[in-house]
Design a protein around this motif. Structure first.
Motif, PDB file in Angstrom:
ATOM      1  N   TYR A 230       1.279   2.140   5.489  1.00 19.83           N
ATOM      2  CA  TYR A 230       0.037   1.413   5.682  1.00 19.83           C
ATOM      3  C   TYR A 230      -1.112   2.065   4.921  1.00 19.83           C
ATOM      4  CZ  TYR A 230       2.861  -0.519   9.460  1.00 19.83           C
ATOM      5  OH  TYR A 230       3.871  -1.108  10.176  1.00 19.83           O
ATOM      6  N   GLN A 231      -2.031   1.210   4.445  1.00 19.92           N
ATOM      7  CA  GLN A 231      -3.177   1.699   3.682  1.00 19.92           C
ATOM      8  C   GLN A 231      -4.140   2.429   4.610  1.00 19.92           C
ATOM      9  OE1 GLN A 231      -3.535   1.261   0.188  1.00 19.92           O
ATOM     10  NE2 GLN A 231      -5.025   2.872   0.604  1.00 19.92           N
ATOM     11  N   LYS A 232      -4.429   3.683   4.276  1.00 20.83           N
ATOM     12  CA  LYS A 232      -5.385   4.484   5.043  1.00 20.83           C
ATOM     13  C   LYS A 232      -6.762   4.398   4.396  1.00 20.83           C
ATOM     14  CE  LYS A 232      -4.175   7.038   7.958  1.00 20.83           C
ATOM     15  NZ  LYS A 232      -4.062   6.857   9.433  1.00 20.83           N
ATOM     16  N   TRP A 233      -7.792   4.665   5.189  1.00 24.29           N
ATOM     17  CA  TRP A 233      -9.151   4.640   4.668  1.00 24.29           C
ATOM     18  C   TRP A 233      -9.535   5.997   4.101  1.00 24.29           C
ATOM     19  CZ3 TRP A 233     -13.533   7.361   6.577  1.00 24.29           C
ATOM     20  CH2 TRP A 233     -14.742   7.027   5.929  1.00 24.29           C
TER      21      TRP A 233
ATOM     22  N   SER B  16      -2.596  -7.992   0.768  1.00 21.03           N
ATOM     23  CA  SER B  16      -2.095  -6.811   1.477  1.00 21.03           C
ATOM     24  C   SER B  16      -1.891  -7.000   2.968  1.00 21.03           C
ATOM     25  CB  SER B  16      -3.050  -5.632   1.258  1.00 21.03           C
ATOM     26  OG  SER B  16      -4.318  -5.896   1.843  1.00 21.03           O
TER      27      SER B  16
ATOM     28  N   ARG C  45      -2.730  -3.324   6.694  1.00 17.44           N
ATOM     29  CA  ARG C  45      -2.643  -3.570   5.255  1.00 17.44           C
ATOM     30  C   ARG C  45      -1.502  -2.754   4.671  1.00 17.44           C
ATOM     31  NH1 ARG C  45      -8.620  -3.186   4.999  1.00 17.44           N
ATOM     32  NH2 ARG C  45      -9.415  -5.317   4.806  1.00 17.44           N
TER      33      ARG C  45
ATOM     34  N   GLU D  95      -9.954   0.655   7.041  1.00 23.46           N
ATOM     35  CA  GLU D  95      -8.543   0.858   7.360  1.00 23.46           C
ATOM     36  C   GLU D  95      -8.163  -0.125   8.452  1.00 23.46           C
ATOM     37  OE1 GLU D  95      -5.892   4.199   9.655  1.00 23.46           O
ATOM     38  OE2 GLU D  95      -7.398   4.908   8.226  1.00 23.46           O
TER      39      GLU D  95
ATOM     40  N   LYS E   8       0.426  -0.613   1.941  1.00 23.87           N
ATOM     41  CA  LYS E   8      -0.043   0.457   1.059  1.00 23.87           C
ATOM     42  C   LYS E   8       0.154   0.064  -0.401  1.00 23.87           C
ATOM     43  CE  LYS E   8       0.629   5.434   0.371  1.00 23.87           C
ATOM     44  NZ  LYS E   8       1.390   6.611   0.851  1.00 23.87           N
ATOM     45  N   GLY E   9      -0.891   0.304  -1.222  1.00 29.27           N
ATOM     46  CA  GLY E   9      -0.777   0.124  -2.659  1.00 29.27           C
ATOM     47  C   GLY E   9      -0.671  -1.301  -3.137  1.00 29.27           C
TER      48      GLY E   9
ATOM     49  N   SER F  59     -13.638   4.002  -0.569  1.00 30.07           N
ATOM     50  CA  SER F  59     -12.548   3.096  -0.940  1.00 30.07           C
ATOM     51  C   SER F  59     -12.992   1.633  -0.985  1.00 30.07           C
ATOM     52  CB  SER F  59     -11.377   3.244   0.037  1.00 30.07           C
ATOM     53  OG  SER F  59     -11.774   2.864   1.349  1.00 30.07           O
TER      54      SER F  59
END
Length: 304
Positions: A133-136, A175, A166, A144, A168-169, A140
């Motif tokens: 998962y996308q971290k804050w 996302s 979301r 998050e 990741k990447g 950015s």
């Protein structure tokens, strides 16, 4: 009777039946803020009860932000409520903190024995796992996403939590995924990979997995600002193979009327399925109220 408060905006909400009464929990913020966009950082969790899921009696707020420093010392956001095996209520919720200016989201819970007063009982919040998962990170540009826990008991005997997250990447407008965590006791949670793949939605907010008239449905919300191909519709319904998916999210249909958001599907005690959402933008202005539920058979599902 809908919930329309003269001094507060009301938006995301969810309903649970404890066998004696229906409980509605909802986000609320004072209209004294003047700008409804400010409500998000000033939200608390209201509470009402009903005998028929239509006429509601307001109770004291279930939760407000903690004194801190804590993961929920800025505002309380959306969650879900379950009836525990002992008959008491546990409300899961999203917390945001002052330390991160509300940019990182975490999930906690609070319990009530009497159905009125709730006490925080989470030792540590459930947090997003950066493997999937996308971290804050500061600067950015996006928060998050790790919010809107929907908790239910699966046929496998385990509790499952669906989470707005979301991948990741991935480009932000593709996302949105359904985050996933599991527990054997409601107290200890293991975060797992997402249950869905990136799609045409940048967020799958306030999701629910429901078996409605023999069809497994994922109900979620996404505004046009987070859709890969912006268009009408705020609440979306995708069909799937089971309560944990997979779901055909790319071909989800949207609910009409389009001004409703944070949609909820609920089965009443008499077996009828109903749909509920809050009044979002009407004639260019935010409304902030909860109308009467709509029988599911009258809900219009529209292709993109």
């Amino acid at each position: 009777m809908s919930i329309r408060l003269p001094d507060h905006w009301v938006w995301d909400h969810w309903i649970v039946d404890d066998g004696a009464a229906y409980h509605m929990f909802f986000l609320r913020a004072s209209r004294a803020l003047h700008d409804p966009e400010r409500r998000h950082m000033n939200a608390s969790m209201g509470h009402a009860v009903s005998a028929d899921a239509r006429s509601w009696e307001l109770l004291p707020d279930a939760l407000v932000h903690s004194e801190g420093p804590a993961f929920d010392d800025r505002a309380i956001w959306t969650g879900s409520t379950v009836v525990k095996p002992d008959g008491s209520l546990r409300v899961f919720y999203t917390g945001i903190s002052r330390a991160e200016a509300g940019m990182a989201q975490r999930i906690g819970w609070a319990d009530s024995v009497d159905g009125v007063t709730f006490e925080r009982t989470a030792g540590e919040p459930v947090v997003a796992d950066g493997r999937w998962y996308q971290k804050w990170t500061p600067g950015s540009g996006y928060d998050e996403a790790w919010r809107d826990p929907f908790v239910f008991l699966h046929d496998d005997g385990r509790w499952h939590m669906l989470i707005t997250a979301r991948a990741k990447g991935v480009d932000v407008r593709r996302s949105g995924v359904i985050g996933h965590a599991v527990s054997d006791d409601l107290d200890h949670w293991e975060v797992l990979p997402p249950l869905s793949e990136p799609s045409v939605f940048g967020q799958l907010e306030v999701s629910q997995s429901r078996l409605v008239e023999g069809r497994h449905l994922l109900v979620f919300s996404c505004g046009d600002d987070m859709q890969l191909e912006p268009g009408p519709g705020g609440v979306w319904v995708a069909e799937g193979a089971g309560p944990l998916g997979p779901w055909d999210i790319d071909h989800a249909r949207y609910v009409r009327p389009e001004h409703l958001y944070a949609g909820q599907v609920l089965r009443l005690r008499d077996g009828e399925w109903v749909f509920s959402g809050f009044d979002n933008i009407v004639d260019g202005a935010f409304v902030g109220s909860v109308p009467d539920p709509i029988p599911w058979g009258r809900v219009q599902l529209v292709e993109r």
